[in-house]
Design a protein around this motif. Structure first.
Motif, PDB file in Angstrom:
ATOM      1  N   LYS A 141       0.824  -1.210   0.000  1.00 39.94           N
ATOM      2  CA  LYS A 141       0.000   0.000   0.000  1.00 39.94           C
ATOM      3  C   LYS A 141       0.857   1.258   0.000  1.00 39.94           C
ATOM      4  CE  LYS A 141      -3.658  -2.288   2.642  1.00 39.94           C
ATOM      5  NZ  LYS A 141      -4.407  -2.322   3.930  1.00 39.94           N
ATOM      6  N   SER A 142       0.313   2.320  -0.581  1.00 36.63           N
ATOM      7  CA  SER A 142       0.944   3.643  -0.523  1.00 36.63           C
ATOM      8  C   SER A 142       0.296   4.436   0.597  1.00 36.63           C
ATOM      9  CB  SER A 142       0.758   4.387  -1.851  1.00 36.63           C
ATOM     10  OG  SER A 142       1.420   3.746  -2.900  1.00 36.63           O
ATOM     11  N   GLY A 143       1.033   5.413   1.114  1.00 38.84           N
ATOM     12  CA  GLY A 143       0.432   6.288   2.106  1.00 38.84           C
ATOM     13  C   GLY A 143       1.343   6.693   3.236  1.00 38.84           C
ATOM     14  N   ILE A 144       0.743   6.881   4.419  1.00 38.32           N
ATOM     15  CA  ILE A 144       1.419   7.479   5.563  1.00 38.32           C
ATOM     16  C   ILE A 144       1.172   6.651   6.819  1.00 38.32           C
ATOM     17  CG2 ILE A 144       1.458   9.500   7.086  1.00 38.32           C
ATOM     18  CD1 ILE A 144       0.580  11.173   4.686  1.00 38.32           C
ATOM     19  N   ILE A 145       2.213   6.514   7.623  1.00 34.36           N
ATOM     20  CA  ILE A 145       2.102   5.962   8.978  1.00 34.36           C
ATOM     21  C   ILE A 145       2.709   7.003   9.909  1.00 34.36           C
ATOM     22  CG2 ILE A 145       2.794   4.126  10.568  1.00 34.36           C
ATOM     23  CD1 ILE A 145       3.022   2.276   8.142  1.00 34.36           C
ATOM     24  N   ALA A 146       1.998   7.367  10.969  1.00 34.96           N
ATOM     25  CA  ALA A 146       2.461   8.441  11.855  1.00 34.96           C
ATOM     26  C   ALA A 146       2.270   8.079  13.323  1.00 34.96           C
ATOM     27  CB  ALA A 146       1.723   9.738  11.547  1.00 34.96           C
ATOM     28  N   VAL A 147       3.238   8.480  14.137  1.00 30.16           N
ATOM     29  CA  VAL A 147       3.151   8.305  15.593  1.00 30.16           C
ATOM     30  C   VAL A 147       3.466   9.646  16.237  1.00 30.16           C
ATOM     31  CG1 VAL A 147       4.162   7.208  17.621  1.00 30.16           C
ATOM     32  CG2 VAL A 147       3.749   5.853  15.559  1.00 30.16           C
ATOM     33  N   ASP A 148       2.606  10.084  17.152  1.00 31.60           N
ATOM     34  CA  ASP A 148       2.818  11.342  17.859  1.00 31.60           C
ATOM     35  C   ASP A 148       3.491  11.063  19.194  1.00 31.60           C
ATOM     36  OD1 ASP A 148       2.277  14.280  17.965  1.00 31.60           O
ATOM     37  OD2 ASP A 148       1.242  13.680  19.807  1.00 31.60           O
ATOM     38  N   VAL A 149       4.561  11.785  19.466  1.00 26.73           N
ATOM     39  CA  VAL A 149       5.326  11.599  20.704  1.00 26.73           C
ATOM     40  C   VAL A 149       5.382  12.921  21.462  1.00 26.73           C
ATOM     41  CG1 VAL A 149       7.550  10.975  21.707  1.00 26.73           C
ATOM     42  CG2 VAL A 149       6.758   9.820  19.615  1.00 26.73           C
ATOM     43  N   LYS A 150       4.922  12.916  22.700  1.00 29.08           N
ATOM     44  CA  LYS A 150       5.066  14.082  23.565  1.00 29.08           C
ATOM     45  C   LYS A 150       6.431  14.013  24.259  1.00 29.08           C
ATOM     46  CE  LYS A 150       0.758  15.431  22.899  1.00 29.08           C
ATOM     47  NZ  LYS A 150       0.324  14.351  21.972  1.00 29.08           N
ATOM     48  N   ALA A 151       7.001  15.156  24.563  1.00 25.83           N
ATOM     49  CA  ALA A 151       8.315  15.179  25.214  1.00 25.83           C
ATOM     50  C   ALA A 151       8.297  14.376  26.514  1.00 25.83           C
ATOM     51  CB  ALA A 151       8.738  16.622  25.479  1.00 25.83           C
ATOM     52  N   GLU A 152       7.162  14.423  27.233  1.00 23.98           N
ATOM     53  CA  GLU A 152       7.093  13.715  28.510  1.00 23.98           C
ATOM     54  C   GLU A 152       6.961  12.198  28.336  1.00 23.98           C
ATOM     55  OE1 GLU A 152       2.911  15.610  27.932  1.00 23.98           O
ATOM     56  OE2 GLU A 152       5.016  16.148  27.577  1.00 23.98           O
ATOM     57  N   ASP A 153       6.762  11.732  27.107  1.00 23.45           N
ATOM     58  CA  ASP A 153       6.713  10.286  26.862  1.00 23.45           C
ATOM     59  C   ASP A 153       8.099   9.656  26.985  1.00 23.45           C
ATOM     60  OD1 ASP A 153       4.003  10.484  26.349  1.00 23.45           O
ATOM     61  OD2 ASP A 153       4.255  10.601  24.176  1.00 23.45           O
ATOM     62  N   LEU A 154       9.133  10.482  26.844  1.00 19.96           N
ATOM     63  CA  LEU A 154      10.491   9.981  26.992  1.00 19.96           C
ATOM     64  C   LEU A 154      10.840   9.849  28.473  1.00 19.96           C
ATOM     65  CD1 LEU A 154      10.340  11.280  24.058  1.00 19.96           C
ATOM     66  CD2 LEU A 154      12.816  11.523  24.239  1.00 19.96           C
ATOM     67  N   ASP A 155      11.894   9.108  28.768  1.00 27.03           N
ATOM     68  CA  ASP A 155      12.333   8.894  30.150  1.00 27.03           C
ATOM     69  C   ASP A 155      13.099  10.128  30.631  1.00 27.03           C
ATOM     70  OD1 ASP A 155      13.145   7.911  32.574  1.00 27.03           O
ATOM     71  OD2 ASP A 155      14.535   6.414  31.753  1.00 27.03           O
ATOM     72  N   GLN A 156      12.373  11.219  30.835  1.00 23.22           N
ATOM     73  CA  GLN A 156      13.006  12.486  31.204  1.00 23.22           C
ATOM     74  C   GLN A 156      13.697  12.414  32.557  1.00 23.22           C
ATOM     75  OE1 GLN A 156       9.624  15.198  30.856  1.00 23.22           O
ATOM     76  NE2 GLN A 156      10.328  15.857  28.844  1.00 23.22           N
ATOM     77  N   ALA A 157      13.174  11.603  33.450  1.00 19.16           N
ATOM     78  CA  ALA A 157      13.766  11.505  34.795  1.00 19.16           C
ATOM     79  C   ALA A 157      15.207  11.024  34.729  1.00 19.16           C
ATOM     80  CB  ALA A 157      12.939  10.565  35.664  1.00 19.16           C
TER      81      ALA A 157
END
Length: 201
Positions: A141-157
């Motif tokens: 298939k043609s097209g787009i796959i996208a994932v939204d990541v918020k900064a707080e989703d990372l292991d900021q601690a």
């Protein structure tokens, strides 16, 4: 005249609501009065390539200066069985100098995929938290796959504020052409000149 505390609280809450509504409208108008590059930053993740040519490791980017990032893979229909494995990693710097990269898990994946005509509306796919995602019919298939990541989703601690998209070799069944971009949004400093470079620590 006797005071009516209940009425005063109601008037106060209405005033606060009005202030919030006015602020929201002002913010919306501010966004409309900006060129998109002033409120977002787009950077190549993986330049157009045949995904079957080897491991396809995007560049590392930093979210220090942004609220989040939408990671977007744009692909052309290829050969069945060569499904891209959408993989996200996180690190403490944009060169992974500490060799401390690890999985960046996600549960929501948006897609627009079709064998001929890419649809106009998103399809939301959900999964148990994982650092990878595979659509078993996406290769053809043609097209787009996208994932939204918020900064707080990372292991900021633990100091993790950088991410990278990786697409492993899709196999040798046939060509699988694709490219990817990072769309960073919510800059901490507005205006093109003030935006922080996402490829610098």
């Amino acid at each position: 005249m006797n005071r009516n505390p209940a009425r005063e609280r109601l008037l106060a809450s209405m005033s606060l609501a009005a202030v919030i509504a006015a602020s929201g409208r002002a913010f919306g108008m501010q966004q409309l009065n900006c060129d998109y590059p002033e409120i977002a930053n787009i950077h190549p993740a993986i330049l157009p390539v045949d995904l079957e040519s080897g491991a396809n490791n995007g560049i590392w980017i930093s979210l220090k200066g942004y609220a989040g990032c939408c990671v977007v893979l744009h692909k052309k229909a290829g050969t069945a069985g060569d499904d891209p494995i959408f993989t996200l990693k996180q690190s403490t710097d944009v060169t992974n100098s500490q060799s401390d990269s690890k999985a960046l898990t996600f549960t929501r994946v948006y897609s627009k995929l079709h064998a001929t005509t890419v649809p106009g509306a998103w399809t939301l796919n959900t999964q148990a938290a994982a650092g990878t995602y595979t659509d078993d019919t996406s290769a053809e298939k043609s097209g787009i796959i996208a994932v939204d990541v918020k900064a707080e989703d990372l292991d900021q601690a633990n100091g993790f504020d950088c991410l990278r998209l990786e697409i492993p070799d899709t196999g040798s069944a046939g060509a699988e052409l694709a490219g990817a971009v990072y769309i960073l949004y919510g800059p901490k400093h507005s205006g093109i000149a003030a935006q922080l470079s996402p490829i610098a620590n």
